[in-house]
Write a protein that holds these residues in place. Structure first.
Motif, mmCIF file in Angstrom:
data_model
loop_
_atom_site.group_PDB
_atom_site.id
_atom_site.type_symbol
_atom_site.label_atom_id
_atom_site.label_comp_id
_atom_site.label_asym_id
_atom_site.label_seq_id
_atom_site.Cartn_x
_atom_site.Cartn_y
_atom_site.Cartn_z
ATOM 1 N N MET A 72 -26.759 -0.297 37.903
ATOM 2 C CA MET A 72 -27.109 0.632 36.824
ATOM 3 C C MET A 72 -28.109 -0.007 35.861
ATOM 4 S SD MET A 72 -25.875 3.630 37.080
ATOM 5 C CE MET A 72 -25.840 4.363 35.468
ATOM 6 N N LYS A 73 -27.948 -1.296 35.616
ATOM 7 C CA LYS A 73 -28.857 -1.986 34.706
ATOM 8 C C LYS A 73 -30.288 -1.922 35.243
ATOM 9 C CE LYS A 73 -29.240 -6.159 31.995
ATOM 10 N NZ LYS A 73 -28.575 -7.328 31.496
ATOM 11 N N MET A 74 -30.443 -2.125 36.549
ATOM 12 C CA MET A 74 -31.777 -2.080 37.146
ATOM 13 C C MET A 74 -32.371 -0.671 37.026
ATOM 14 S SD MET A 74 -31.185 -4.592 40.467
ATOM 15 C CE MET A 74 -31.955 -3.438 41.535
ATOM 16 N N MET A 75 -31.536 0.333 37.197
ATOM 17 C CA MET A 75 -32.021 1.721 37.163
ATOM 18 C C MET A 75 -32.198 2.247 35.741
ATOM 19 S SD MET A 75 -29.903 3.435 40.349
ATOM 20 C CE MET A 75 -29.291 4.657 39.257
ATOM 21 N N ALA A 76 -31.297 1.886 34.826
ATOM 22 C CA ALA A 76 -31.258 2.536 33.514
ATOM 23 C C ALA A 76 -31.956 1.761 32.399
ATOM 24 C CB ALA A 76 -29.802 2.798 33.116
ATOM 25 N N SER A 77 -32.139 0.464 32.533
ATOM 26 C CA SER A 77 -32.716 -0.325 31.437
ATOM 27 C C SER A 77 -34.095 0.172 31.009
ATOM 28 C CB SER A 77 -32.805 -1.806 31.806
ATOM 29 O OG SER A 77 -31.531 -2.379 31.802
ATOM 30 N N GLY A 78 -34.965 0.440 31.987
ATOM 31 C CA GLY A 78 -36.314 0.925 31.672
ATOM 32 C C GLY A 78 -36.290 2.247 30.917
ATOM 33 N N PRO A 79 -35.614 3.286 31.466
ATOM 34 C CA PRO A 79 -35.544 4.563 30.758
ATOM 35 C C PRO A 79 -34.879 4.459 29.381
ATOM 36 C CG PRO A 79 -34.940 4.866 33.051
ATOM 37 C CD PRO A 79 -35.083 3.385 32.833
ATOM 38 N N LEU A 80 -33.843 3.637 29.249
ATOM 39 C CA LEU A 80 -33.186 3.488 27.941
ATOM 40 C C LEU A 80 -34.132 2.823 26.939
ATOM 41 C CD1 LEU A 80 -29.535 2.478 28.933
ATOM 42 C CD2 LEU A 80 -30.299 4.658 27.952
ATOM 43 N N GLN A 81 -34.893 1.810 27.383
ATOM 44 C CA GLN A 81 -35.861 1.169 26.478
ATOM 45 C C GLN A 81 -36.933 2.169 26.065
ATOM 46 O OE1 GLN A 81 -35.806 -2.300 25.272
ATOM 47 N NE2 GLN A 81 -37.043 -1.157 23.818
ATOM 48 N N LYS A 82 -37.399 2.993 27.018
ATOM 49 C CA LYS A 82 -38.393 4.025 26.689
ATOM 50 C C LYS A 82 -37.839 5.002 25.656
ATOM 51 C CE LYS A 82 -41.332 4.286 30.754
ATOM 52 N NZ LYS A 82 -41.345 4.773 32.109
ATOM 53 N N LEU A 83 -36.567 5.378 25.815
ATOM 54 C CA LEU A 83 -35.924 6.292 24.870
ATOM 55 C C LEU A 83 -35.870 5.676 23.473
ATOM 56 C CD1 LEU A 83 -34.348 8.935 24.288
ATOM 57 C CD2 LEU A 83 -32.271 7.653 24.850
#
Length: 132
Positions: free
Chosen positions: A108-119
């Motif tokens: 999940m960290k690999m998948m979600a970290s980028g979108p969460l940082q963008k948010l």
């Protein structure tokens, strides 16, 4: 625990920034375009993130002119806390920091970290755009 955050300096007193953030109805203005089906009250918001998930958040803690904490009010894909911290930089300026704390496994960290940082980055820059 994954912690994602960003800060900005707003040219408004801390009370004004806090009051804007304290009402979840205002948070729709901070969201990126991939957020839709937005519904909110002062204390709760529900929305859909395109191609990802539906989220329902509620304010779980308010510390006047300091911090607002939101947590999921329904089942979420992972444990998450959204925290806005505001502190006076001077009498007329405020440092606003948006922090997302998420319990993410390695996948999940690999998948979600980028979108969460963008948010986080998007919300912080929109807050500056709206409030100055």
């Amino acid at each position: 625990m994954t912690v994602i955050q960003n800060s900005t300096l707003i040219s408004k007193p801390v009370e004004e920034v806090y009051n804007f953030l304290a009402d979840l109805n205002n948070h729709e203005q901070l969201m990126p375009e991939n957020i839709y089906n937005w519904e909110s009250t002062a204390d709760e918001a529900r929305f859909t993130i395109k191609n990802m998930a539906k989220l329902a958040l509620r304010i779980s803690q308010r510390v006047e002119n300091k911090e607002l904490v939101s947590v999921p009010s329904e089942e979420a894909p992972f444990a998450i806390t959204l925290r806005w911290k505001v502190e006076p930089a001077s009498e007329t300026t405020t440092t606003a920091t948006f922090v997302i704390e998420a319990e993410l496994n390695m996948m999940m960290k690999m998948m979600a970290s980028g979108p969460l940082q963008k948010l986080v980055d998007h919300q912080v820059s929109k807050l500056k755009e709206i409030l100055g």
